[in-house]
Write a protein that holds these residues in place. Structure first.
Motif, short mmCIF file in Angstrom:
data_model
loop_
_atom_site.label_atom_id
_atom_site.label_comp_id
_atom_site.label_asym_id
_atom_site.label_seq_id
_atom_site.Cartn_x
_atom_site.Cartn_y
_atom_site.Cartn_z
N LEU A 57 0.83 -1.20 0.00
CA LEU A 57 0.00 0.00 0.00
C LEU A 57 0.86 1.25 0.00
CD1 LEU A 57 -2.02 -1.56 2.81
CD2 LEU A 57 -3.26 -0.62 0.87
N VAL A 58 0.31 2.32 -0.56
CA VAL A 58 0.89 3.65 -0.39
C VAL A 58 0.28 4.20 0.90
CG1 VAL A 58 1.09 5.97 -1.34
CG2 VAL A 58 1.11 3.98 -2.87
N ILE A 83 -3.54 3.69 12.65
CA ILE A 83 -3.30 2.81 11.52
C ILE A 83 -1.82 2.49 11.45
CG2 ILE A 83 -3.39 2.63 8.99
CD1 ILE A 83 -6.15 2.79 10.04
N GLU A 84 -1.51 1.24 11.25
CA GLU A 84 -0.12 0.90 10.94
C GLU A 84 -0.08 -0.05 9.77
OE1 GLU A 84 1.64 -0.75 14.46
OE2 GLU A 84 0.60 -2.65 14.28
N PHE A 85 1.08 -0.08 9.11
CA PHE A 85 1.25 -0.93 7.93
C PHE A 85 2.29 -1.99 8.25
CE2 PHE A 85 -0.52 3.04 6.58
CZ PHE A 85 -1.50 2.65 5.69
N ILE A 86 1.86 -3.23 8.15
CA ILE A 86 2.73 -4.35 8.50
C ILE A 86 2.77 -5.32 7.32
CG2 ILE A 86 2.32 -4.13 10.98
CD1 ILE A 86 0.29 -6.45 10.70
N LEU A 92 -2.95 -3.32 6.17
CA LEU A 92 -3.34 -2.13 6.91
C LEU A 92 -3.98 -2.61 8.20
CD1 LEU A 92 -5.34 0.89 5.49
CD2 LEU A 92 -5.83 -0.08 7.72
N ARG A 93 -3.40 -2.21 9.32
CA ARG A 93 -3.93 -2.62 10.62
C ARG A 93 -4.48 -1.40 11.35
NH1 ARG A 93 -0.69 -6.58 14.42
NH2 ARG A 93 -1.93 -8.04 13.16
N ALA A 94 -5.75 -1.48 11.73
CA ALA A 94 -6.38 -0.43 12.53
C ALA A 94 -6.45 -0.93 13.96
CB ALA A 94 -7.77 -0.14 12.00
N LYS A 95 -5.77 -0.20 14.85
CA LYS A 95 -5.74 -0.61 16.25
C LYS A 95 -6.86 0.09 17.01
CE LYS A 95 -1.23 0.10 16.89
NZ LYS A 95 0.06 -0.04 17.58
#
Ligand SMILES: [Cu+2]
Length: 128
Positions: A57-58, A83-86, A92-95
């Motif tokens: 992802l961008v 949001i973090e990108f792993i 895309l991870r939404a905590k």
């Protein structure tokens, strides 16, 4: 041009067109592969929402919005989601800072990949 070179250039032109077509299919838009919770899942309250895409992802152009839904209407929009990108940038991870109460939730996402085309989608899940 004689007839043979006309046919030859027709064949070359057609091959080029097919080649371009194959290239553009190979470089398809970014797409969602899977999510956790899954679409239409009934789950215990999640700590995070993961969206797994087929390519990197961008980050600055990709996001997730979460809403609580009741009787088909939005009753709450969750504004502050980290949001973090792993996963090499493909997830895309939404905590979620607070557990979600029982109910129906809608995820709307926007994702931009390599070809810079913004793609969007949405799904719902239920917390019991
Ligand atoms: Cu595209």
């Amino acid at each position: 041009m004689n007839r043979i070179s006309q046919i030859r250039s027709l064949i070359v032109g057609t091959s080029l067109a097919i080649g371009l077509l194959i290239t553009s299919v190979a470089q398809a838009h970014i797409s969602l592969v899977e999510s956790t919770p899954a679409a239409d899942a009934v789950a215990a309250t999640p700590k995070q929402i993961d969206l797994v895409f087929n390519e990197r992802l961008v980050p600055r152009a990709s996001r997730l919005e979460l809403s609580a839904i009741k009787n088909g209407e939005v009753t709450e929009k969750f504004e502050h989601i980290d949001i973090e990108f792993i996963n090499d940038g493909k997830t895309l991870r939404a905590k979620l800072h607070h557990p979600l109460g029982a109910g129906v939730y809608r995820v709307q996402w926007r994702a931009v990949g390599d070809d810079n085309h913004p793609m969007t989608g949405e799904f719902s899940f239920t917390v019991e």
